[in-house]
Design a protein around this motif. Sequence first.
Motif, PDB file in Angstrom:
ATOM      1  N   HIS A  99     -69.227 -25.882  92.893  1.00  0.00           N
ATOM      2  CA  HIS A  99     -69.299 -24.730  93.810  1.00  0.00           C
ATOM      3  C   HIS A  99     -68.119 -23.776  93.621  1.00  0.00           C
ATOM      4  CE1 HIS A  99     -72.724 -25.802  96.378  1.00  0.00           C
ATOM      5  NE2 HIS A  99     -72.368 -27.060  96.190  1.00  0.00           N
ATOM      6  N   TYR A 100     -66.966 -24.337  93.344  1.00  0.00           N
ATOM      7  CA  TYR A 100     -65.739 -23.532  93.277  1.00  0.00           C
ATOM      8  C   TYR A 100     -65.787 -22.478  92.162  1.00  0.00           C
ATOM      9  CZ  TYR A 100     -60.815 -22.499  92.260  1.00  0.00           C
ATOM     10  OH  TYR A 100     -59.633 -21.862  92.004  1.00  0.00           O
ATOM     11  N   ALA A 101     -66.383 -22.834  91.024  1.00  0.00           N
ATOM     12  CA  ALA A 101     -66.376 -21.944  89.858  1.00  0.00           C
ATOM     13  C   ALA A 101     -66.877 -20.543  90.225  1.00  0.00           C
ATOM     14  CB  ALA A 101     -67.218 -22.545  88.728  1.00  0.00           C
ATOM     15  N   GLU A 102     -68.066 -20.481  90.809  1.00  0.00           N
ATOM     16  CA  GLU A 102     -68.626 -19.166  91.175  1.00  0.00           C
ATOM     17  C   GLU A 102     -68.298 -18.784  92.612  1.00  0.00           C
ATOM     18  OE1 GLU A 102     -70.227 -16.860  89.309  1.00  0.00           O
ATOM     19  OE2 GLU A 102     -70.096 -18.037  87.480  1.00  0.00           O
ATOM     20  N   GLY A 103     -68.099 -19.771  93.480  1.00  0.00           N
ATOM     21  CA  GLY A 103     -67.891 -19.475  94.891  1.00  0.00           C
ATOM     22  C   GLY A 103     -66.492 -18.969  95.220  1.00  0.00           C
ATOM     23  N   SER A 104     -65.473 -19.407  94.453  1.00  0.00           N
ATOM     24  CA  SER A 104     -64.102 -19.001  94.778  1.00  0.00           C
ATOM     25  C   SER A 104     -63.312 -18.434  93.606  1.00  0.00           C
ATOM     26  CB  SER A 104     -63.322 -20.191  95.352  1.00  0.00           C
ATOM     27  OG  SER A 104     -63.710 -20.440  96.687  1.00  0.00           O
ATOM     28  N   LEU A 105     -63.477 -19.005  92.416  1.00  0.00           N
ATOM     29  CA  LEU A 105     -62.652 -18.543  91.295  1.00  0.00           C
ATOM     30  C   LEU A 105     -63.167 -17.225  90.719  1.00  0.00           C
ATOM     31  CD1 LEU A 105     -60.374 -18.861  89.286  1.00  0.00           C
ATOM     32  CD2 LEU A 105     -61.763 -20.499  88.015  1.00  0.00           C
TER      33      LEU A 105
END
Lengths: 208, 208
Positions: A99-105
Amino acid sequence: MTIIVHHLENSRSQRVLWLLEELGLPYEVRRYRRDKATMLAPLELRRVHPLGKSPVIEHAGNIVAETGAIVEYLVELADGRLGMPGHREDALRYRHFLHYAEGSLMPPLFTKLVLSRVPLLGKVAQKKFQPMVDVHLDYVEGELAARPWFAGPEFTAADVMMSFPLEAAVSRANATEGRPHIAAWIEKVHARPAYKAALAAGGPYAYA
Amino acid sequence: MTIIVHHLENSRSQRVLWLLEELGLPYEVRRYRRDKATMLAPLELRRVHPLGKSPVIEHAGNIVAETGAIVEYLVELADGRLGMPGHREDALRYRHFLHYAEGSLMPPLFTKLVLSRVPLLGKVAQKKFQPMVDVHLDYVEGELAARPWFAGPEFTAADVMMSFPLEAAVSRANATEGRPHIAAWIEKVHARPAYKAALAAGGPYAYA
């Protein structure tokens, strides 16, 4: 059944080809070029999915969009290979980075790109914005200093997911400057035979 | 075991409180206020997680960050309740929207907010950028015209995930103008008892 990948040059869909190569699943590539003026995906992609974006895959009557969802779909198709690790902490990390790859980074990197195109004060704003990107890159550097791959000791689909934002961060935000573990991870990724095979299948890709 | 939610006012973490209320899981809220000058999360959140962002939850020795990953963690804790539906097409939609909310819908809204703060040509750039937001909102409107909830006939955690971007889109991008299904969905969401209970638990929230 062959998977059709609607693939846009120089885009996040490169990851889908890479994962397919890692999993050894059969696929066909439909290539699209960016509009030369806007650099956006061409309108013909709207015939595949109303969002008109890439990646989109077609398989067994399903149209699947959104990279994270595509990655989960392909891992499922491959009976869980490269998917969620058995060890609990690795599993939580796997889910986090998926999730972090597209959701936050990715979002601050995208914003930085947009700001760079605003005349006059855009460049100033972009500079003011860099610390927000650096918080993320320093965090990622710390994670990669602690273990060889994002979820733990083994390579997983979470690494595939993280590749595009990190490649974009190298090109837009000096990600590897003073961050040796990100640099080493990218080198390791680019050396993988499946990564190279996906590059050959996908055509132009500015980030490798 | 009680779940600790590190909750920032007026933020995407409101969804975590809402899902906890829907699932009836026991939780405790630690509230944080935004820095008045920057509107960012306060530095003390970095003591909880290196990214210094909200939401973060603590449970059974795990620190879980990233809303999508938190939602999956909580659904798992509730034995899959409000999670992936059994029907295949609903399941694919569930997975899609779980990633789409932060992976695709939120980034242009965030960029729009940043552009609105760039002096001079920022406002012009923001206007030029609106069509990119509209493509998403029109797509979402079409999805909600086709079925009552994001994954299908039943309310799921995918609806919880989609709430913050849509509430942000109402406040920043006129999401409901000419989009009656988005308007109706938001009304339905705000009427849910669990949503109201979460509001009471979370404190100030500008989007409800």
